[in-house]
Motif scaffolding. Structure first.
Motif, PDB file in Angstrom:
ATOM      1  N   ASP A 135       7.722  -5.096 -52.588  1.00 24.89           N
ATOM      2  CA  ASP A 135       6.903  -3.854 -52.566  1.00 24.89           C
ATOM      3  C   ASP A 135       5.628  -4.162 -53.052  1.00 24.89           C
ATOM      4  O   ASP A 135       5.441  -4.092 -54.070  1.00 24.89           O
ATOM      5  CB  ASP A 135       7.397  -2.490 -53.020  1.00 24.89           C
ATOM      6  N   ARG A 136       4.442  -4.308 -52.199  1.00 28.04           N
ATOM      7  CA  ARG A 136       3.404  -4.387 -52.770  1.00 28.04           C
ATOM      8  C   ARG A 136       2.394  -3.487 -53.466  1.00 28.04           C
ATOM      9  O   ARG A 136       1.768  -3.527 -54.348  1.00 28.04           O
ATOM     10  CB  ARG A 136       2.307  -5.135 -51.705  1.00 28.04           C
ATOM     11  N   SER A 137       3.067  -2.410 -52.968  1.00 28.12           N
ATOM     12  CA  SER A 137       2.066  -1.182 -53.849  1.00 28.12           C
ATOM     13  C   SER A 137       2.730  -1.060 -55.284  1.00 28.12           C
ATOM     14  O   SER A 137       1.601  -0.854 -56.244  1.00 28.12           O
ATOM     15  CB  SER A 137       2.797   0.210 -53.283  1.00 28.12           C
ATOM     16  N   ASP A 138       3.631  -1.519 -55.673  1.00 27.96           N
ATOM     17  CA  ASP A 138       4.360  -1.586 -57.182  1.00 27.96           C
ATOM     18  C   ASP A 138       4.453  -3.038 -57.597  1.00 27.96           C
ATOM     19  O   ASP A 138       4.816  -2.804 -58.655  1.00 27.96           O
ATOM     20  CB  ASP A 138       5.618  -0.636 -57.205  1.00 27.96           C
ATOM     21  N   ARG A 139       4.277  -3.744 -56.892  1.00 25.65           N
ATOM     22  CA  ARG A 139       4.371  -5.295 -57.391  1.00 25.65           C
ATOM     23  C   ARG A 139       5.795  -5.470 -57.541  1.00 25.65           C
ATOM     24  O   ARG A 139       6.101  -6.129 -58.985  1.00 25.65           O
ATOM     25  CB  ARG A 139       3.422  -5.656 -58.227  1.00 25.65           C
ATOM     26  N   LEU A 140       6.789  -5.009 -56.987  1.00 34.23           N
ATOM     27  CA  LEU A 140       8.225  -5.234 -57.491  1.00 34.23           C
ATOM     28  C   LEU A 140       8.906  -5.946 -56.268  1.00 34.23           C
ATOM     29  O   LEU A 140       8.594  -6.008 -55.179  1.00 34.23           O
ATOM     30  CB  LEU A 140       8.929  -3.825 -57.711  1.00 34.23           C
ATOM     31  N   ALA A 141       9.959  -6.709 -56.826  1.00 33.21           N
ATOM     32  CA  ALA A 141      11.002  -7.432 -55.638  1.00 33.21           C
ATOM     33  C   ALA A 141      12.416  -7.119 -56.184  1.00 33.21           C
ATOM     34  O   ALA A 141      12.677  -6.869 -57.203  1.00 33.21           O
ATOM     35  CB  ALA A 141      10.613  -8.801 -55.628  1.00 33.21           C
ATOM     36  N   TRP A 142      13.226  -7.286 -54.931  1.00 33.58           N
ATOM     37  CA  TRP A 142      14.635  -7.103 -55.204  1.00 33.58           C
ATOM     38  C   TRP A 142      15.274  -8.075 -54.518  1.00 33.58           C
ATOM     39  O   TRP A 142      14.868  -8.696 -53.357  1.00 33.58           O
ATOM     40  CB  TRP A 142      15.159  -5.841 -54.679  1.00 33.58           C
ATOM     41  N   LEU A 143      16.297  -8.675 -54.690  1.00 36.27           N
ATOM     42  CA  LEU A 143      17.228  -9.462 -53.980  1.00 36.27           C
ATOM     43  C   LEU A 143      18.615  -8.727 -53.812  1.00 36.27           C
ATOM     44  O   LEU A 143      19.347  -8.268 -54.955  1.00 36.27           O
ATOM     45  CB  LEU A 143      17.529 -10.710 -54.618  1.00 36.27           C
ATOM     46  N   GLY A 144      19.032  -8.298 -52.697  1.00 35.99           N
ATOM     47  CA  GLY A 144      20.579  -7.483 -52.479  1.00 35.99           C
ATOM     48  C   GLY A 144      20.470  -6.176 -53.508  1.00 35.99           C
ATOM     49  O   GLY A 144      21.333  -5.607 -53.815  1.00 35.99           O
ATOM     50  N   GLY A 145      19.017  -5.539 -53.426  1.00 41.77           N
ATOM     51  CA  GLY A 145      19.102  -4.230 -54.042  1.00 41.77           C
ATOM     52  C   GLY A 145      18.999  -4.442 -55.582  1.00 41.77           C
ATOM     53  O   GLY A 145      18.748  -3.514 -56.405  1.00 41.77           O
ATOM     54  N   PRO A 147      17.148  -5.614 -58.968  1.00 43.45           N
ATOM     55  CA  PRO A 147      15.453  -6.053 -59.240  1.00 43.45           C
ATOM     56  C   PRO A 147      15.275  -7.642 -59.509  1.00 43.45           C
ATOM     57  O   PRO A 147      16.360  -8.242 -60.169  1.00 43.45           O
ATOM     58  CB  PRO A 147      15.193  -5.235 -60.423  1.00 43.45           C
ATOM     59  N   LEU A 148      14.239  -8.171 -59.200  1.00 47.19           N
ATOM     60  CA  LEU A 148      13.834  -9.492 -59.451  1.00 47.19           C
ATOM     61  C   LEU A 148      12.840  -9.720 -60.601  1.00 47.19           C
ATOM     62  O   LEU A 148      11.986  -8.873 -60.480  1.00 47.19           O
ATOM     63  CB  LEU A 148      13.266 -10.414 -58.254  1.00 47.19           C
ATOM     64  N   ASP A 149      13.303 -10.347 -61.609  1.00 47.70           N
ATOM     65  CA  ASP A 149      12.234 -10.661 -62.567  1.00 47.70           C
ATOM     66  C   ASP A 149      11.582 -11.698 -62.472  1.00 47.70           C
ATOM     67  O   ASP A 149      11.925 -12.997 -62.574  1.00 47.70           O
ATOM     68  CB  ASP A 149      13.067 -10.811 -64.182  1.00 47.70           C
ATOM     69  N   LEU A 150      10.230 -11.456 -62.010  1.00 50.34           N
ATOM     70  CA  LEU A 150       9.100 -12.535 -61.432  1.00 50.34           C
ATOM     71  C   LEU A 150       8.035 -12.716 -62.409  1.00 50.34           C
ATOM     72  O   LEU A 150       7.530 -11.658 -62.707  1.00 50.34           O
ATOM     73  CB  LEU A 150       8.669 -12.408 -59.935  1.00 50.34           C
ATOM     74  N   SER A 151       7.661 -13.716 -62.547  1.00 50.33           N
ATOM     75  CA  SER A 151       6.088 -13.789 -63.166  1.00 50.33           C
ATOM     76  C   SER A 151       5.062 -13.463 -62.318  1.00 50.33           C
ATOM     77  O   SER A 151       5.337 -13.395 -61.147  1.00 50.33           O
ATOM     78  CB  SER A 151       5.852 -15.337 -63.768  1.00 50.33           C
ATOM     79  N   VAL A 156       3.122 -14.112 -56.436  1.00 48.97           N
ATOM     80  CA  VAL A 156       2.244 -14.427 -55.538  1.00 48.97           C
ATOM     81  C   VAL A 156       2.997 -15.317 -54.293  1.00 48.97           C
ATOM     82  O   VAL A 156       2.734 -15.193 -53.163  1.00 48.97           O
ATOM     83  CB  VAL A 156       1.143 -15.019 -56.232  1.00 48.97           C
ATOM     84  N   VAL A 157       3.550 -16.370 -54.856  1.00 48.29           N
ATOM     85  CA  VAL A 157       4.387 -17.120 -54.019  1.00 48.29           C
ATOM     86  C   VAL A 157       5.410 -16.491 -53.153  1.00 48.29           C
ATOM     87  O   VAL A 157       5.194 -16.694 -51.844  1.00 48.29           O
ATOM     88  CB  VAL A 157       5.134 -18.392 -54.728  1.00 48.29           C
ATOM     89  N   LEU A 158       6.083 -15.819 -53.633  1.00 45.73           N
ATOM     90  CA  LEU A 158       7.096 -14.804 -52.884  1.00 45.73           C
ATOM     91  C   LEU A 158       6.438 -13.887 -51.889  1.00 45.73           C
ATOM     92  O   LEU A 158       6.883 -13.885 -50.509  1.00 45.73           O
ATOM     93  CB  LEU A 158       8.169 -14.119 -53.756  1.00 45.73           C
ATOM     94  N   LEU A 193       6.974 -23.676 -59.723  1.00 43.78           N
ATOM     95  CA  LEU A 193       7.141 -22.083 -59.381  1.00 43.78           C
ATOM     96  C   LEU A 193       8.276 -22.069 -58.086  1.00 43.78           C
ATOM     97  O   LEU A 193       9.136 -21.299 -58.094  1.00 43.78           O
ATOM     98  CB  LEU A 193       5.844 -21.713 -58.547  1.00 43.78           C
ATOM     99  N   ILE A 194       8.115 -22.816 -57.149  1.00 46.58           N
ATOM    100  CA  ILE A 194       9.279 -23.067 -55.933  1.00 46.58           C
ATOM    101  C   ILE A 194      10.631 -23.212 -56.671  1.00 46.58           C
ATOM    102  O   ILE A 194      11.724 -22.520 -56.295  1.00 46.58           O
ATOM    103  CB  ILE A 194       8.909 -24.112 -55.051  1.00 46.58           C
ATOM    104  N   HIS A 195      10.802 -24.131 -57.605  1.00 51.92           N
ATOM    105  CA  HIS A 195      12.007 -24.317 -58.376  1.00 51.92           C
ATOM    106  C   HIS A 195      12.729 -23.199 -59.126  1.00 51.92           C
ATOM    107  O   HIS A 195      13.875 -22.687 -58.742  1.00 51.92           O
ATOM    108  CB  HIS A 195      11.876 -25.712 -59.346  1.00 51.92           C
ATOM    109  N   LYS A 196      11.627 -22.255 -59.758  1.00 53.60           N
ATOM    110  CA  LYS A 196      12.078 -21.248 -60.348  1.00 53.60           C
ATOM    111  C   LYS A 196      12.461 -20.210 -59.566  1.00 53.60           C
ATOM    112  O   LYS A 196      13.408 -19.507 -59.690  1.00 53.60           O
ATOM    113  CB  LYS A 196      11.029 -20.729 -61.177  1.00 53.60           C
ATOM    114  N   LEU A 197      11.810 -19.919 -58.234  1.00 55.69           N
ATOM    115  CA  LEU A 197      12.073 -19.149 -57.390  1.00 55.69           C
ATOM    116  C   LEU A 197      13.355 -19.192 -56.731  1.00 55.69           C
ATOM    117  O   LEU A 197      14.310 -18.354 -56.544  1.00 55.69           O
ATOM    118  CB  LEU A 197      11.037 -18.855 -56.267  1.00 55.69           C
TER     119      LEU A 197
END
Length: 218
Positions: A135-145, A147-151, A156-158, A193-197
Motif C-alpha cells: 500500500d503506497r499510501s501508508d508505505r506498508l507491505a504484507w506477505l500472506g496477510g 506485515p513485512l518489516d522492510l527498510s 523502494v525495490v519491492l 537488498l535483493i538478497h534481504k528481500l
C-alpha cells in the motif's frame, strides 16, 4: 518514486526537495531550464515537477520540447500565476496536472501518486502480486496477510518490482530510484537488498535475469 524537480527558487526548491525526500521519494533538483533539457534522455524518472518560470528555457519551452521528442513521463506543472489560461495552455501542451503556489506538500505528494497510478495503469495505491501486497499510501507491505518489516531501501525495490509484476525491471532503473544522481551504491547495494528481500519473501519470488534485471512472480 524518482522525481525530476526543476525550480529556480532556492528556498522553495530546498523545502520541497527535503519534504518529498522525507516522504520516501528520490528527488533530483535542477534550477535551470537549459540544464534540465536533456535530463529525461539521460535518466529514468517516474515523474517531473516543472516550474513554468525558469532561466535558460522556460517551463513551457521544456514541456513542448519534451513532448515533441516523445517523452511521456507524467509532468506536474508549478505556477504562481492563478490565471487559468496559462494553466490550460500547459495542459494543452502536454502537462498532466498543475498546482499553484504556495504549495501544500501533502497535496503535491497526493497529486504525484495519482499521476503515477494513471501512468502505470493502477486505479489505487495498492500493488499486488500473488500474496504479496503493498500500500503506497501508508508505505506498508504484507506477505500472506502478515506485515513485512522492510527498510526504506527494501521498500523502494519491492515497490518498483510490484509496479511491473511478471516483467523485468532493469538493474539500472532500480539503482536510479534508489540512489539518484551522485549517490552511488554503498553498503546498501542492490544485490544486498535483493538478497534481504528474498529472505523475507522466499527465495523464488524474485528472479534474476542475467544481463537484464529482476522480476517478481506470484
Amino acid at each position: 518514486m524518482r522525481i525530476l524537480f526543476i525550480e529556480d527558487d532556492d528556498i522553495l526548491g530546498d523545502g520541497l526537495s527535503e519534504g518529498l525526500s522525507l516522504l520516501g521519494h528520490q528527488v533530483d533538483w535542477l534550477t535551470r531550464g537549459d540544464t534540465a533539457a536533456h535530463a529525461l534522455a539521460d535518466n529514468a524518472f517516474d515523474a517531473v515537477i516543472l516550474d513554468l518560470s525558469l532561466p535558460g528555457f522556460t517551463g513551457m519551452e521544456l514541456l513542448r520540447r519534451w513532448r515533441d521528442e516523445g517523452f511521456r513521463e507524467p509532468i506536474l506543472v508549478l505556477t504562481a500565476d492563478e490565471d487559468t489560461r496559462r494553466c490550460v495552455e500547459a495542459l494543452n501542451e502536454g502537462a498532466d496536472d498543475y498546482i499553484t503556489k504556495p504549495i501544500d506538500l501533502d497535496e503535491l505528494d497526493a497529486r504525484l501518486k495519482a499521476l503515477l497510478r494513471r501512468a502505470r495503469g493502477h486505479a489505487d495505491n495498492l500493488l499486488e502480486c500473488g500474496d504479496i501486497r503493498l500500500d503506497r499510501s501508508d508505505r506498508l507491505a504484507w506477505l500472506g496477510g502478515e506485515p513485512l518489516d522492510l527498510s526504506a531501501y527494501e521498500y523502494v525495490v519491492l515497490e518498483s518490482l510490484l509496479e511491473r509484476p511478471g516483467r523485468v525491471v532493469a538493474r539500472s532503473q532500480l539503482e536510479a530510484r534508489l540512489y539518484g544522481w551522485g549517490d552511488g551504491p554503498d553498503s546498501n547495494s542492490l544485490s544486498v537488498l535483493i538478497h534481504k528481500l528474498r529472505s523475507k519473501l522466499g527465495d523464488n519470488r524474485i528472479e534474476t535475469l542475467r544481463g537484464l534485471g529482476y522480476r517478481v512472480s506470484p
